[in-house]
Scaffold this motif. Sequence first.
Motif, mmCIF file in Angstrom:
data_model
loop_
_atom_site.group_PDB
_atom_site.id
_atom_site.type_symbol
_atom_site.label_atom_id
_atom_site.label_comp_id
_atom_site.label_asym_id
_atom_site.label_seq_id
_atom_site.Cartn_x
_atom_site.Cartn_y
_atom_site.Cartn_z
ATOM 1 N N GLY A 67 29.170 49.364 41.150
ATOM 2 C CA GLY A 67 29.834 50.322 40.680
ATOM 3 C C GLY A 67 31.230 50.347 41.201
ATOM 4 N N CYS A 68 31.780 49.407 41.657
ATOM 5 C CA CYS A 68 33.047 49.284 42.237
ATOM 6 C C CYS A 68 34.083 49.252 41.319
ATOM 7 N N PHE A 69 33.923 48.696 40.076
ATOM 8 C CA PHE A 69 34.508 48.725 38.782
ATOM 9 C C PHE A 69 36.053 47.789 39.134
ATOM 10 N N ALA A 70 35.830 46.791 40.048
ATOM 11 C CA ALA A 70 37.283 46.101 40.340
ATOM 12 C C ALA A 70 37.354 45.007 38.947
ATOM 13 N N CYS A 71 36.233 44.611 38.474
ATOM 14 C CA CYS A 71 36.292 43.826 37.236
ATOM 15 C C CYS A 71 37.056 44.581 36.186
ATOM 16 N N ILE A 72 37.241 45.810 35.973
ATOM 17 C CA ILE A 72 37.940 46.480 35.172
ATOM 18 C C ILE A 72 39.237 46.555 35.306
ATOM 19 N N ASP A 73 39.803 46.470 36.311
ATOM 20 C CA ASP A 73 41.152 46.450 36.923
ATOM 21 C C ASP A 73 41.741 45.172 36.612
#
Length: 403
Positions: A15-21
Amino acid sequence: MSFVPRLATDKQCTGCFACIDVCNKNAINIVEHYDGHRYVEIDKSKCVGCGMCEQICPVVSNFEYQQSEYSDFYAAWAKNRTHRKTSASGGAFYAMASSVIEQGGVVFGAKIEEPCYVHHQAIETKEELSCLQGSKYTHSNASGNYKLALKYLKEGRMVLFSGTGCQIAGLLSFLKDRTYKGNLVTVDLICGGIPSRILIDKFISQAPYKVKRVLSFRTKEIGWKPRGFRYNLKVEDENGKIYDYANKNNLITTGFSLELTNRYSCYDCPFVGKNRKSDFTIGDYWGCIKYDEEHFDGISLIIAHTDKARQFLSSLRDSLFYDKADMNLAISHNHRLVTGHSIQQYFLERKLLAFLSSQLSDSTFSKIYANTFSNKSPWILLKVIRKVYGIVVNIIDRIGHKQ
């Protein structure tokens, strides 16, 4: 599009969500599953198959987080007692963040919104620092903040980015070989895992009053102590009345401490260890046997992993007291610092979380996930069963790791 990037599975995703950025096509969405955790999904209609998300994901890319050659352990506390008292432990984060702001820098951390939603936010003034202070025992959405941190770094500004180990790994993996003029200081936390959102939602829905906001997950109104510290959740209703759960089992803090609803990735966390790629690791100095007169106001544990961290720490002498700490003592009382594996992942309570949350009455759910029963209740057998089951699973687990 024929190529579909490989992202972390639900059991791997932190759930770090670095992929979204890193996705310039906005092709990755956050979705909440029935276990109360947020994951990511690729919108195939938008994805162009560049594979950047796969390269940036600290799990899929096997990002190496245990890298520093050695680390220095310190006991620490802020010299300003007012700011120290409003901090979760000794106020180390406040001292660090204040210094960065004084240098014209930007500080990233977790902020809580009413009634109890947590997300990362960038601040630039000391007046805003209070909103980043204190422990938040729930997931903080950091998406958008990695790109924002890079923007400030490219402008040549100093950036302090705080978060869980997986979030700092996400940031560092996102930045990778990107060049910038600014100075980055990363601070990760001794993390106890990310519990399910179900705990907070059910607490709010079950409350015999309308919850306006969670004021704090823990305070130091009755002091901090290195052993036997108890959480004291405080909640405010719509009429301004305060409810203190200092000595009451509840879904939020008891549920967090039982670790029965964590993300599966938290049960085998790859971002633990005493030597990390972050600049600092901070937390409570549980088990501290020195500085008795300072215990009441709280003592932080600071671990400096890099030369940059040690230089930054030396610049804080006027605002932060710090002294060498016993590494072995600190680790023995902060096992989550170095231990990422947890046997709760094998418990039926975790495996059946989504089903039980929808099928059980609120009262029964609370008994199972927050021990909201008296010691004279037949439910006390649940504790005994868990204890025995935990011992058996632990033995099997150790045998499996040896083979």
